[in-house]
Design a protein around this motif. Structure first.
Motif, PDB file in Angstrom:
ATOM      1  N   PRO A   1      -1.304   6.540   4.004  1.00  0.00           N
ATOM      2  CA  PRO A   1      -1.391   5.226   4.550  1.00  0.00           C
ATOM      3  C   PRO A   1      -1.504   5.040   5.937  1.00  0.00           C
ATOM      4  CG  PRO A   1       0.420   5.413   2.721  1.00  0.00           C
ATOM      5  CD  PRO A   1      -0.002   6.820   3.087  1.00  0.00           C
ATOM      6  N   ALA A   2      -2.270   4.262   6.564  1.00  0.00           N
ATOM      7  CA  ALA A   2      -2.360   4.206   7.743  1.00  0.00           C
ATOM      8  C   ALA A   2      -2.846   2.687   8.032  1.00  0.00           C
ATOM      9  CB  ALA A   2      -3.420   5.084   8.362  1.00  0.00           C
TER      10      ALA A   2
ATOM     11  N   VAL B   1       0.817  -1.094   0.046  1.00  0.00           N
ATOM     12  CA  VAL B   1       0.013  -0.097  -0.188  1.00  0.00           C
ATOM     13  C   VAL B   1       0.893   1.292  -0.229  1.00  0.00           C
ATOM     14  CG1 VAL B   1      -0.381   0.600   2.597  1.00  0.00           C
ATOM     15  CG2 VAL B   1      -1.968   0.823   0.872  1.00  0.00           C
ATOM     16  N   ASP B   2       2.141   1.104   0.845  1.00  0.00           N
ATOM     17  CA  ASP B   2       2.974   2.465   0.488  1.00  0.00           C
ATOM     18  C   ASP B   2       3.366   2.656  -0.793  1.00  0.00           C
ATOM     19  OD1 ASP B   2       2.978   3.286   3.623  1.00  0.00           O
ATOM     20  OD2 ASP B   2       3.312   1.017   3.732  1.00  0.00           O
ATOM     21  N   ALA B   3       3.934   1.773  -1.565  1.00  0.00           N
ATOM     22  CA  ALA B   3       4.291   1.855  -2.957  1.00  0.00           C
ATOM     23  C   ALA B   3       3.156   2.439  -3.764  1.00  0.00           C
ATOM     24  CB  ALA B   3       4.925   0.571  -3.461  1.00  0.00           C
ATOM     25  N   CYS B   4       2.071   1.785  -3.419  1.00  0.00           N
ATOM     26  CA  CYS B   4       0.781   2.101  -4.100  1.00  0.00           C
ATOM     27  C   CYS B   4       0.460   3.774  -4.030  1.00  0.00           C
ATOM     28  CB  CYS B   4      -0.510   1.466  -3.878  1.00  0.00           C
ATOM     29  SG  CYS B   4      -1.860   1.966  -4.431  1.00  0.00           S
TER      30      CYS B   4
ATOM     31  N   GLY C   1     -16.696  10.873  -7.070  1.00  0.00           N
ATOM     32  CA  GLY C   1     -16.711  10.764  -5.513  1.00  0.00           C
ATOM     33  C   GLY C   1     -16.996   9.756  -4.731  1.00  0.00           C
ATOM     34  N   PHE C   2     -17.045   8.502  -5.609  1.00  0.00           N
ATOM     35  CA  PHE C   2     -16.799   7.130  -4.690  1.00  0.00           C
ATOM     36  C   PHE C   2     -15.381   7.118  -4.223  1.00  0.00           C
ATOM     37  CE2 PHE C   2     -20.150   6.101  -8.093  1.00  0.00           C
ATOM     38  CZ  PHE C   2     -21.096   5.857  -7.402  1.00  0.00           C
ATOM     39  N   VAL C   3     -15.235   6.497  -3.070  1.00  0.00           N
ATOM     40  CA  VAL C   3     -14.101   6.286  -2.193  1.00  0.00           C
ATOM     41  C   VAL C   3     -13.694   4.939  -2.656  1.00  0.00           C
ATOM     42  CG1 VAL C   3     -13.075   5.788   0.003  1.00  0.00           C
ATOM     43  CG2 VAL C   3     -14.926   7.804  -0.262  1.00  0.00           C
ATOM     44  N   VAL C   4     -12.147   5.038  -3.126  1.00  0.00           N
ATOM     45  CA  VAL C   4     -11.402   3.607  -3.578  1.00  0.00           C
ATOM     46  C   VAL C   4     -10.523   3.871  -2.448  1.00  0.00           C
ATOM     47  CG1 VAL C   4     -10.116   2.818  -5.309  1.00  0.00           C
ATOM     48  CG2 VAL C   4     -11.697   4.122  -5.813  1.00  0.00           C
ATOM     49  N   GLU C   5     -10.507   2.448  -1.896  1.00  0.00           N
ATOM     50  CA  GLU C   5      -9.628   2.045  -0.793  1.00  0.00           C
ATOM     51  C   GLU C   5      -8.502   1.200  -1.484  1.00  0.00           C
ATOM     52  OE1 GLU C   5      -9.764  -1.027   2.853  1.00  0.00           O
ATOM     53  OE2 GLU C   5     -10.602   1.122   3.428  1.00  0.00           O
ATOM     54  N   PHE C   6      -7.218   1.364  -1.096  1.00  0.00           N
ATOM     55  CA  PHE C   6      -6.251   0.415  -1.667  1.00  0.00           C
ATOM     56  C   PHE C   6      -5.735  -0.048  -0.296  1.00  0.00           C
ATOM     57  CE2 PHE C   6      -6.228   3.368  -5.053  1.00  0.00           C
ATOM     58  CZ  PHE C   6      -6.172   2.538  -6.257  1.00  0.00           C
ATOM     59  N   ALA C   7      -5.570  -1.407  -0.041  1.00  0.00           N
ATOM     60  CA  ALA C   7      -5.257  -2.125   1.187  1.00  0.00           C
ATOM     61  C   ALA C   7      -4.298  -3.235   0.972  1.00  0.00           C
ATOM     62  CB  ALA C   7      -6.642  -2.924   2.027  1.00  0.00           C
ATOM     63  N   THR C   8      -3.576  -3.352   2.090  1.00  0.00           N
ATOM     64  CA  THR C   8      -2.913  -4.506   2.151  1.00  0.00           C
ATOM     65  C   THR C   8      -2.956  -5.210   3.519  1.00  0.00           C
ATOM     66  OG1 THR C   8      -0.897  -3.397   0.817  1.00  0.00           O
ATOM     67  CG2 THR C   8      -0.436  -4.980   2.466  1.00  0.00           C
TER      68      THR C   8
END
Length: 127
Positions: free
Chosen positions: A94-95, A76-79, A111-118
């Motif tokens: 990132p959190a 996620v950090d690289a993303c 306006g849709f939220v997109v979450e990238f997650a690891t």
């Protein structure tokens, strides 16, 4: 029972196709009659022009900022670095989240939220 499709009603199809293809990184499959589809693993992810949706729903469809699309990524950090370099404003992160994800959030063109997650170790256990 299984979920077959997730479809977002969008304002400008080509703008949203570019976002989900070029920013999110989903594999674009095709566009036809106001509908675009991506390869998202086991679920079909698609976009449909909001102006065409009324004939499906029987009423006008308003833009929705509610809801979230979650995309699992390796790092996620690289993303997040890639998103910032592409000029995409971060909403959060990132959190590390207590439920076992490290996340970063952005908004798509509608306006849709997109979450990238690891996935990370959970900070708290489920009850």
């Amino acid at each position: 029972m299984e979920i077959g499709y997730v479809i977002l009603y969008v304002g400008e199809l080509e703008v949203s196709v570019g976002f989900y293809r070029d920013v999110v990184g989903l594999a674009y499959k095709f566009t036809d009659a106001g509908y675009a589809e991506f390869d998202a693993g086991g679920v079909r992810f698609a976009l449909y022009e909001r102006r065409r949706a009324e004939w499906l729903t029987g009423r006008a469809v308003t833009p929705g900022a509610g809801g979230e699309v979650v995309v699992m990524v390796e790092d996620v950090d690289a993303c997040a670095e890639r998103l910032v370099a592409a000029g995409v404003p971060l909403l959060s992160g990132p959190a590390d989240r207590p439920w076992g994800h490290r996340t970063v959030h952005v908004a798509d063109p509608d306006g849709f939220v997109v979450e990238f997650a690891t996935e990370i170790p959970r900070a708290r256990q489920r009850r």
